[in-house]
Design an enzyme around this catalytic site. Structure first.
Site, short mmCIF file in Angstrom:
data_model
loop_
_atom_site.label_atom_id
_atom_site.label_comp_id
_atom_site.label_asym_id
_atom_site.label_seq_id
_atom_site.Cartn_x
_atom_site.Cartn_y
_atom_site.Cartn_z
N GLU A 165 0.96 -1.25 0.08
CA GLU A 165 0.09 -0.01 0.09
C GLU A 165 0.91 1.17 0.03
O GLU A 165 0.36 2.45 0.42
CB GLU A 165 -0.95 0.10 1.20
CG GLU A 165 -1.92 -1.25 1.34
CD GLU A 165 -2.88 -1.14 2.40
OE1 GLU A 165 -2.68 -0.29 3.17
OE2 GLU A 165 -3.87 -2.01 2.27
N THR A 209 0.49 0.96 10.46
CA THR A 209 0.38 0.81 8.81
C THR A 209 0.78 2.16 8.28
O THR A 209 1.08 2.19 7.05
CB THR A 209 -0.91 0.11 8.47
OG1 THR A 209 -1.92 0.90 8.70
CG2 THR A 209 -0.89 -1.08 9.30
N GLY A 214 -5.44 -0.26 15.38
CA GLY A 214 -5.63 -1.34 16.18
C GLY A 214 -7.18 -0.92 17.09
O GLY A 214 -7.49 -1.64 17.79
N ALA A 215 -7.72 0.08 16.64
CA ALA A 215 -9.27 0.15 17.12
C ALA A 215 -10.06 -0.92 17.21
O ALA A 215 -10.87 -1.25 18.08
CB ALA A 215 -9.90 1.58 16.45
N THR A 232 -7.88 5.66 16.60
CA THR A 232 -6.68 5.54 16.18
C THR A 232 -6.36 6.47 14.73
O THR A 232 -7.11 6.68 13.99
CB THR A 232 -6.19 4.35 15.93
OG1 THR A 232 -7.17 3.55 14.92
CG2 THR A 232 -6.13 3.33 17.02
N ASN A 283 -12.33 5.19 14.07
CA ASN A 283 -13.48 4.62 14.36
C ASN A 283 -13.40 4.28 15.92
O ASN A 283 -12.50 4.25 16.42
CB ASN A 283 -14.11 3.66 13.73
CG ASN A 283 -13.05 2.58 13.68
OD1 ASN A 283 -12.00 2.50 12.86
ND2 ASN A 283 -13.07 1.51 14.33
N ASP A 328 -18.29 2.31 11.85
CA ASP A 328 -16.73 2.20 11.34
C ASP A 328 -16.55 3.51 10.58
O ASP A 328 -15.77 3.29 9.60
CB ASP A 328 -16.31 0.90 10.67
CG ASP A 328 -15.00 0.81 10.31
OD1 ASP A 328 -14.06 1.45 10.95
OD2 ASP A 328 -14.60 0.16 9.44
N TRP A 367 -8.89 4.41 2.47
CA TRP A 367 -7.58 4.98 2.26
C TRP A 367 -6.73 5.42 1.11
O TRP A 367 -5.95 6.39 1.37
CB TRP A 367 -6.54 4.19 3.20
CG TRP A 367 -6.40 2.85 2.61
CD1 TRP A 367 -6.86 1.47 2.81
CD2 TRP A 367 -5.43 2.85 1.41
NE1 TRP A 367 -6.28 0.95 1.71
CE2 TRP A 367 -5.37 1.39 1.12
CE3 TRP A 367 -4.09 3.37 1.00
CZ2 TRP A 367 -4.52 0.82 0.16
CZ3 TRP A 367 -3.47 3.03 0.02
CH2 TRP A 367 -3.43 1.43 -0.21
N MET A 417 -0.05 -17.41 12.11
CA MET A 417 -1.60 -18.02 12.25
C MET A 417 -1.34 -18.26 13.85
O MET A 417 -0.69 -19.39 14.04
CB MET A 417 -1.72 -19.09 11.46
CG MET A 417 -2.70 -19.98 12.08
SD MET A 417 -4.59 -19.11 12.07
CE MET A 417 -5.56 -20.00 12.87
#
Length: 709
Positions: free
Chosen positions: A89, A185, A201-202, A259, A279, A324, A412, A673
């Protein structure tokens, strides 16, 4: 009764302070050549010095060697394949012939901007188990450059300074509490010798903030929290005390959210840093704040002082947000003549579907209009600045289909502004979501180390609601919207098939560049929307292209690679267009003759299931519920993967044999994972496995029937 402050607050003394200090501030900046260079980035059209090219974040290149008359002569100059295979991104930064770009897992690459030769790379060695903290892939949106250093925010919450020539680490500081589910990020910004960085992390239940660190030493100068903490602990400043009056209940136990995970802009004239706030945590206002209060500074644009982090003003786009509806989307600054008067404005098209034009000195709302179809509000009241909500939009007792949904009318992906046309180009989309109150009582309480949305993921995906899911999927699409910010109307629109187009850049050559959902980098006439040129990337791209110049030649560059949140939401898109992730940088110039390597056709076929379904319908239904509540965000709606994270329907017999060890024990944590023993037990894991086998059998049968036709 709680008294709520107005949706925007003007601090009059702020303008007086600017008037008193601007002269000395300017003097200090002039002594700092590195800061002066960023302030004057517009004078270096050959470079792309900061995230949006200049502090106003307009993402417009004044280069015009490539234009509407010769764009058909554009060809590939070079490409560079990254070493990872997750989402990309990043906006590349180009400084004096060197490109700095990031891939997944926060890895930095320094490339010769003319040839694509790798000069150095830097791997911050992020623990792969950190992936479980990331709502939307282990992506990174780029670096910042300042005075010979490159600055990187890592997915595990560090801020790292690297020597731009060698890639050697200068310093490394942890910006978050590692016991909580914070990530980074977004790209840092450097303002007046301070590196500003937020976090994400919201969805996981954290309290948002933005911090500033000394660019030379890494010492933290200030931190501005975006939501209040526990009042019993006291408030960090008057802004937090003011914000706390707009919250209710015990919100701090959920984290609160808010955040600052992406957008920022800086205005040196008013010495204001603008941040976009995200959010709530959880999304559901009823759980987060007993359904009461505006919940500042969620879903807000906040102006602060870059020297001190002091609050100046705010504008809240969605009071008491419950869908959100982040305001972290691209913020850009411009000077517009509105009703015969020059206005210094801030513009944003956040998720909620309204385009805002705001006075960037005071925070006063100038105008607002919806740029996509919406069904949650009728309009924005210009007297109060508040959206006028439609009846019932907060009632999630039954699945409530809302547009825009959690993906937003614009996410974004960066916009672009072209001074020549006066248009803002928005990568817009129609994106629906269905919201449902938690059906599992445990989801009404905060749970660490997992998503805390306050809505049932079955409602979000609605796979069991007759007619809802198919109708939602048919209405997903994206388009370029050429928007006049003065009239608040669309001038032209170019429709894409499906959702998943990239960010954009406009150039003085009358061109607008964007990658479409089918994986083609495309050039459009910025005045008419006419499609003029395209080139297949062999993958999808999410990031925005840029333009730069080396030795008199103009280049167009894009960092491509499929992933992010879209790869899970739009899992079927990858199979339809064969968009396997190929993380790479592609650079074009007039007369470019380079070729991409020949690729084998991607295999998206579902193999014969590695086992039989043995569970009854009750267990299968429970498995479906557990999957969508705990696995969907990574592995996709109805287990349809986006091709980046494994498609569980393709799991081998060996994977099924060790299923409990993977799902509960974390046997594959080194690959990202981790185990979920904190929220699932062995019975739950088996129910999910049976559901996966069922979905594999369905897909295999449908595929086989199609092949026989």
């Amino acid at each position: 009764m709680i008294a709520y402050p107005n949706i925007f607050k003007i601090v009059i003394i702020a303008s007086l302070l600017v008037a008193c200090t601007s002269k000395s501030t300017d003097s200090n900046i002039e002594k700092d050549s590195a800061s002066a260079r960023l302030l004057n980035a517009a004078s270096e059209p050959q470079n792309w010095l900061t995230h949006g090219r200049t502090y106003d974040e307009q993402r417009h290149s004044p280069l015009d060697q490539i234009n509407t008359a010769n764009v058909n002569d554009l060809g590939l100059a070079w490409s560079f394949d990254m070493t990872t295979k997750r989402g990309v991104e990043a906006t590349p930064i180009v400084v004096d012939g060197v490109m700095y770009v990031t891939g997944s897992w926060s890895i930095v690459y320094a490339l010769d901007a003319k040839s694509g030769k790798l000069l150095w790379d830097y791997d911050p060695q992020v623990d792969r188990a950190t992936a479980v903290k990331a709502c939307c892939d282990v992506v990174n949106r780029g670096v910042a450059y300042y005075g010979g250093n490159v600055y990187l925010g890592t997915i595990d919450g560090r801020l790292v300074a690297l020597d731009a020539t060698s890639g050697k680490k200068a310093w490394d500081v942890l910006t978050v509490d590692p016991t909580k589910s914070y990530t980074i990020t977004g790209a840092p910004r450097v303002i007046k010798g301070k590196v500003v960085i937020g976090n994400g992390g919201a969805e996981m239940g954290v309290r948002g903030y933005v911090s500033a660190y000394d660019a030379i030493t890494g010492e933290m100068h200030w931190r501005f929290y975006t939501v209040p903490g526990n009042p019993a602990d006291g408030f960090e400043n008057d802004a937090m005390k003011m914000a706390a009056a707009t919250w209710n209940g015990e919100w701090w136990k959920w984290g609160g959210g808010g955040t600052v995970w992406d957008s920022m802009a800086y205005d040196p004239e008013f010495d204001l840093l603008y941040i976009g706030v995200g959010n709530g945590s959880p999304w559901n206002h009823k759980l987060r704040s007993n359904g009461e209060g505006d919940n500042l500074f969620l879903a807000s644009i906040v102006a602060i002082r870059p020297d001190t982090g002091d609050y100046v003003w705010h504008y809240q786009t969605t009071p008491g947000e419950s869908w959100d509806y982040t305001a972290t989307q691209h913020i850009m600054l411009a000077d517009l003549v509105i009703e015969g008067k020059l206005r210094k404005v801030l513009m944003q098209a956040p998720k909620n579907g309204f385009f805002y034009v705001i006075d960037r000195k005071t925070g006063e709302l100038i105008s607002a209009n919806n740029y996509v179809d919406i069904n949650w509000a009728s309009h924005v009241d210009m007297k109060t600045g508040r959206p006028v909500e439609l009846p019932g939009v907060r009632d999630f007792s039954e699945p409530k289909v809302i547009t825009p949904g959690s993906g937003g009318g614009h996410n974004w992906h960066p916009m672009s502004y072209e001074p020549e046309t006066g248009l803002v180009y928005i990568p817009a989309q129609n994106f629906l979501a269905s919201y449902l109150d938690p059906q599992d009582p445990s989801d009404k309480q905060y749970k660490p180390d997992t998503s805390n949305l306050g809505v049932d993921m079955m409602g979000l995906a609605a796979p069991d609601q007759p007619g809802i899911r198919p109708a939602m999927r048919k209405m997903f699409n994206s388009f370029i919207l050429a928007w006049d910010p003065i009239t608040q109307k669309a001038v032209w629109q170019f429709d894409h098939k499906d959702v998943g187009a990239s960010g954009m850049v406009a150039t003085a050559g009358g061109l607008l560049f964007q990658a479409n959902p089918q994986g083609y980098l495309t050039a459009y006439n910025s005045r008419t929307g006419e499609k003029l040129w395209s080139h297949w990337l062999q993958t999808n791209a999410m990031a925005a292209p840029i333009s730069y110049q080396v030795d008199g030649e103009q280049y167009i560059a894009i960092a491509a690679g499929w992933g992010g949140g879209y790869a899970t939401i739009l899992g079927g898109l990858t199979a339809q267009y064969e968009l396997k992730n190929r993380s790479r940088v592609l650079v074009y110039k007039l007369g470019g003759t380079s070729k991409l390597p020949v690729i084998e056709k991607s295999n998206f076929a579902i193999p014969s299931p590695a086992g039989m379904v043995t569970a009854d319908n009750t267990v299968l239904h429970q498995g479906m519920l557990l999957y969508h509540r705990n696995c969907q965000l990574c592995h996709g709606d109805r287990a349809v993967s986006g091709g980046v994270i494994p498609d569980l329907r393709k799991s081998s017999k060996a994977v099924h044999d060790m299923w409990p060890g993977i799902v509960i024990g974390g046997a594959l944590k080194d690959g990202g994972m981790v185990g979920f023993s904190n929220i699932l037990d062995m019975k739950d894991a088996e129910a999910i496995r049976q559901y996966i086998l069922q979905e594999a059998a369905k897909a295999y049968a449908t595929q086989s029937a199609s092949e026989k036709k």
